[in-house]
Scaffold this motif. Sequence first.
Motif, PDB file in Angstrom:
ATOM      1  N   ALA A 163       8.621   2.095   6.582  1.00 44.12           N
ATOM      2  CA  ALA A 163      10.057   2.136   6.877  1.00 44.12           C
ATOM      3  C   ALA A 163      10.739   1.295   5.813  1.00 44.12           C
ATOM      4  O   ALA A 163      10.309   0.176   5.524  1.00 44.12           O
ATOM      5  CB  ALA A 163      10.363   1.598   8.272  1.00 44.12           C
ATOM      6  N   LEU A 164      11.778   1.851   5.205  1.00 45.39           N
ATOM      7  CA  LEU A 164      12.496   1.169   4.137  1.00 45.39           C
ATOM      8  C   LEU A 164      13.999   1.316   4.354  1.00 45.39           C
ATOM      9  O   LEU A 164      14.459   2.329   4.900  1.00 45.39           O
ATOM     10  CB  LEU A 164      12.123   1.744   2.772  1.00 45.39           C
TER      11      LEU A 164
ATOM     12  N   ARG B 221      -2.387   2.822   7.890  1.00 38.64           N
ATOM     13  CA  ARG B 221      -2.387   1.375   8.098  1.00 38.64           C
ATOM     14  C   ARG B 221      -1.433   0.919   9.202  1.00 38.64           C
ATOM     15  O   ARG B 221      -1.389  -0.268   9.522  1.00 38.64           O
ATOM     16  CB  ARG B 221      -1.990   0.664   6.802  1.00 38.64           C
ATOM     17  N   ASP B 222      -0.674   1.834   9.770  1.00 42.79           N
ATOM     18  CA  ASP B 222       0.330   1.406  10.737  1.00 42.79           C
ATOM     19  C   ASP B 222      -0.300   0.790  11.983  1.00 42.79           C
ATOM     20  O   ASP B 222       0.151  -0.230  12.477  1.00 42.79           O
ATOM     21  CB  ASP B 222       1.243   2.563  11.127  1.00 42.79           C
ATOM     22  N   GLY B 223      -1.283   1.468  12.539  1.00 43.96           N
ATOM     23  CA  GLY B 223      -1.939   0.906  13.707  1.00 43.96           C
ATOM     24  C   GLY B 223      -1.041   0.814  14.914  1.00 43.96           C
ATOM     25  O   GLY B 223      -1.261   0.019  15.811  1.00 43.96           O
ATOM     26  N   VAL B 224       0.037   1.600  14.934  1.00 46.30           N
ATOM     27  CA  VAL B 224       0.925   1.635  16.099  1.00 46.30           C
ATOM     28  C   VAL B 224       1.045   3.075  16.557  1.00 46.30           C
ATOM     29  O   VAL B 224       0.815   4.003  15.795  1.00 46.30           O
ATOM     30  CB  VAL B 224       2.333   1.080  15.770  1.00 46.30           C
TER      31      VAL B 224
ATOM     32  N   LEU C  15       8.629   6.781   6.338  1.00 41.73           N
ATOM     33  CA  LEU C  15       7.740   7.409   5.365  1.00 41.73           C
ATOM     34  C   LEU C  15       6.387   7.714   5.994  1.00 41.73           C
ATOM     35  O   LEU C  15       5.971   7.038   6.946  1.00 41.73           O
ATOM     36  CB  LEU C  15       7.545   6.482   4.163  1.00 41.73           C
ATOM     37  N   PRO C  16       5.678   8.707   5.464  1.00 40.82           N
ATOM     38  CA  PRO C  16       4.339   9.006   6.005  1.00 40.82           C
ATOM     39  C   PRO C  16       3.394   7.826   5.831  1.00 40.82           C
ATOM     40  O   PRO C  16       3.447   7.109   4.833  1.00 40.82           O
ATOM     41  CB  PRO C  16       3.879  10.200   5.151  1.00 40.82           C
ATOM     42  N   ASP C  17       2.534   7.640   6.794  1.00 44.29           N
ATOM     43  CA  ASP C  17       1.536   6.569   6.742  1.00 44.29           C
ATOM     44  C   ASP C  17       0.323   7.086   5.964  1.00 44.29           C
ATOM     45  O   ASP C  17      -0.721   7.406   6.533  1.00 44.29           O
ATOM     46  CB  ASP C  17       1.149   6.171   8.169  1.00 44.29           C
ATOM     47  N   VAL C  18       0.461   7.124   4.629  1.00 45.52           N
ATOM     48  CA  VAL C  18      -0.535   7.791   3.783  1.00 45.52           C
ATOM     49  C   VAL C  18      -1.897   7.112   3.829  1.00 45.52           C
ATOM     50  O   VAL C  18      -2.928   7.769   3.627  1.00 45.52           O
ATOM     51  CB  VAL C  18      -0.031   7.876   2.325  1.00 45.52           C
TER      52      VAL C  18
END
Length: 438
Positions: A406-407, A422-425, A416-419
């Motif tokens: 998120a920006l 790493r989000d873990g949510v 943005l896609p979690d390419v």
Amino acid sequence: MTRLVRLLRALGLALACLLVLPLSSWTATGAASPARASVTIPILPALDVDPDIAAFYRERAYRPVWVQDGLLRPEAARLEALVRGTANSPALRTALDAAAGGNRHWLTRADLLLSQAYIAWVRAHHRAPAANAIRYIDAGLAPAPRRADDLLRELAEAPSFTRHFDEMERINPVFAGLTRALANFHGDAAQRRLLEANIERARAIPARPSGRYILVDAASARLWMIEDGRIRDTMRVIVGKPAMPTPQLAGLIRYAALNPYWNLPPDLIRQRARGGAAAIRAERLEVLSDWSPQARRLDPSQVDWRAVAAGRRFVNLRQTPGAHNMMGRIKFMLPNDLGVYLHDTPLRGLFAGADRRQSSGCVRVEDAGRLERWLFRGRPPRPSGAPEQRVDLPEPVPVYIAYFTALPSQDGVAFLPDVYARDGVSAVSRRPRQTRSA
């Protein structure tokens, strides 16, 4: 401890006396003159003052920080609004209300409470994230608590309290933008959690109100040059493939290497070995016996490439400098054991693609010349033509390689896609690429 408490309480009383009584009412020994002996000082509960705060006031001969021309500075109300709802806010609100009329005793009490509240707010606002994935290669790049007297000294010496507050609130451009977006966000709960998670990530990049640093975001594949807390320039970058992700790290760019070699990482050496000696020559790769400065050059036709591909034999491969070299004409070195750095590239067409996850983990920059000029303060070095020509920067420049899904954007926030997963949510699987925050 009892002795310390008595000392600090005595300090609070001394501060009250210094503000309540004019200097003319004190003798050389510090005793009140007979003409003012009838002055009454209101008795209020003593304040427990942090030793560093006490040292700061003692250093400045107990002059107040938040009082100007006999009245509280306007920034006092701004601070009170920031800390409203905390444990010390009722006492602070009472002191501010009582000091509004100019009573010197209450001004003293308000001054001390404001300084304590300011330190508490700064430490909470600038805290490190609860979970920090960034690896800090060099000392001094991670968020760290600061002494209370140093923070108060900076505030007291600031030409403008308002500008200083603005700087302290900002931390870094990503944190500032996402915090504003969160305040106006009207999306669903999952996106809100994602926004909050990215704000936590932004806390890993400490405030640098002066000086310069580079921020690389692997999720959006973009680089920002930041100077005195403001974005000065930006460009696209190529980052690691999903199978070879660019790591999150922070280090110091200390020098540039002109006309560089490309030293292949071990996994790519094994990959190239499958093509045998012919493939090695086609890519203009030199074969070295090892990675040491004393390494011997080897004849590609004399190497057992099947053993290299299988991991039974080890050699070092490096690509010779030139237009064909994957490093381009310059690489920006931040010494680290991961072998990650920023560099030029001959593959210019990749920057126009939607997917810029094409590297083996390093960061390829869109305009190496522009970045070089900024790093060298407008005076880029002259290449000598020698391979791996080392040129030190005028001063080391920090680079933070982070990961934001998120920006801040013109519309509020861009998701943005979690390419790199790493989000873990439990974020929305069909979340939009952009959403308005208001």
